[in-house]
Design an enzyme around this catalytic site. Structure first.
Site, PDB file in Angstrom:
ATOM      1  N   VAL A 121       0.830  -1.202   0.000  1.00 47.94           N
ATOM      2  CA  VAL A 121       0.000   0.000   0.000  1.00 47.94           C
ATOM      3  C   VAL A 121       0.865   1.253   0.000  1.00 47.94           C
ATOM      4  O   VAL A 121       0.587   2.221  -0.715  1.00 47.94           O
ATOM      5  CB  VAL A 121      -0.954   0.000   1.219  1.00 47.94           C
ATOM      6  N   GLU A 122       1.930   1.242   0.784  1.00 47.66           N
ATOM      7  CA  GLU A 122       2.739   2.445   0.962  1.00 47.66           C
ATOM      8  C   GLU A 122       3.550   2.815  -0.277  1.00 47.66           C
ATOM      9  O   GLU A 122       3.636   3.995  -0.639  1.00 47.66           O
ATOM     10  CB  GLU A 122       3.679   2.277   2.158  1.00 47.66           C
ATOM     11  N   SER A 123       4.176   1.835  -0.918  1.00 51.39           N
ATOM     12  CA  SER A 123       5.102   2.196  -2.006  1.00 51.39           C
ATOM     13  C   SER A 123       5.129   1.209  -3.164  1.00 51.39           C
ATOM     14  O   SER A 123       6.051   1.237  -3.969  1.00 51.39           O
ATOM     15  CB  SER A 123       6.527   2.321  -1.442  1.00 51.39           C
ATOM     16  N   TYR A 309      -7.531   2.365   5.380  1.00 53.63           N
ATOM     17  CA  TYR A 309      -6.134   1.969   5.194  1.00 53.63           C
ATOM     18  C   TYR A 309      -5.873   0.620   5.850  1.00 53.63           C
ATOM     19  O   TYR A 309      -5.315  -0.290   5.231  1.00 53.63           O
ATOM     20  CB  TYR A 309      -5.212   3.029   5.784  1.00 53.63           C
TER      21      TYR A 309
END
Length: 326
Positions: A121-123, A309
């Site tokens: 999800v982050e990168s 999230y």
């Protein structure tokens, strides 16, 4: 003469734009920050000003901050992350770093799929770390974003200290529009507090080292009291006679029996005394899907407070785990 007037007009437009941009930055706040930083870290004010002189005000950052992805409905938010490409990338990343992930999971108790869900999800597993110069971002938000100026001044301070500690190039480090960096998209304060080198005694490189990123994500969750082997979330089924109900706090406060008595039955067996949070997510047809968040779901929200999230991290991790098992 016409060319001269045209050049003069261009000059005046550029000058006016420059003055407008400078006017967005609160110079008094900058001065106060410089003095405070110099005092607290025992450096010269001139050296702090020299560092900040390398920053450029970026108004687009503020525009993006005011329309975060978490502001969209769940069914749209989920589609951004739950894609075949991202799941496949997660499988490849897990296979490439299997030994590291297994060792870190064993050492910390954090489930591999949750580590992968966060990195995905982050990168996008390091493929999309962000293109914004962190110094520009934090300078802009610290001195031209009144709603959160205290928070971002603190992050700017942490960033200036971090670049010295980790020998990062102040003018080069890039990341998100909010100032997060690397595979794990840590804010500077989280980087300093929770980043961990995978190798004993090594540097903490979240920008270039997937091993350090894996270790750091797990460390963050472990410090925030991840429970080894415990569930993250469980689906709930709404009985026909149940009334409407909004999501609760992400932190579990009521036993499962409380919500089941209201008509929301757990889709899988759970002890009735299990503390849960109640979660509902909007579907495209206007209906909702329902979930129970357990303690580890709440721990994921310590990484990012959004319940959307945490759920998409959970679901992405589960999808990657399922693909790995096939």
């Amino acid at each position: 003469m016409a060319i001269h007037r045209q050049l003069m007009l261009i000059f005046l437009v550029v000058l006016a734009t420059s003055q407008s941009v400078r006017a967005q930055v609160n110079e008094q706040t900058v001065d106060a920050f410089v003095k405070r930083f110099a005092r607290d870290h025992e450096v010269s004010a001139a050296s702090v000003r020299e560092q900040l002189s390398q920053a450029t005000y970026r108004p687009g950052v503020i525009e993006t901050m005011d329309r975060p992805a978490e502001g969209m409905p769940w069914y749209r938010y989920r589609k951004i992350f739950m894609t075949d490409d991202r799941i496949a990338a997660g499988v490849r990343f897990w296979e490439a770093h299997r030994k590291t992930i297994e060792q870190v999971s064993t050492d910390t108790g954090v489930a591999p799929e949750v580590i992968l869900g966060i990195l995905g999800v982050e990168s996008f597993f390091g493929e999309r770390k962000g293109k914004h110069k962190i110094l520009d971002v934090l300078y802009t938000l610290a001195f031209a974003y009144p709603r959160r100026t205290i928070f971002f001044q603190r992050e700017l301070e942490e960033f200036l200290v971090l670049t010295k500690e980790e020998q990062l190039d102040l003018a080069v480090v890039k990341g998100s529009y909010a100032g997060a960096m690397g595979y794990a998209q840590f804010m500077p304060s989280s980087y300093r507090a929770y980043a961990k080198s995978f190798e004993e005694g090594g540097t903490r490189d979240l920008i270039n080292s997937p091993e350090d990123a894996i270790a750091s994500v797990a460390n963050y969750l472990a410090v925030h009291r991840w429970k080894e082997g415990a569930q993250v979330a469980s689906a709930a089924i709404k009985a026909p006679e149940a009334g409407d109900r909004e999501s609760s706090s992400a932190k579990p406060k009521h036993p499962l029996s409380y919500y089941e008595n209201l008509g929301f039955v757990a889709a899988e067996p759970l002890p009735k005394e299990t503390l849960v949070s109640f979660l509902q997510y909007e579907l495209e047809d206007g209906d909702y899907e329902y979930w129970y968040g357990l303690h580890n779901f709440y721990v994921i929200t310590r990484y990012n407070r959004s319940r959307m999230y945490a759920m998409v991290v959970f679901q992405l991790g589960e999808a990657i785990k399922l693909q790995m098992a096939q």
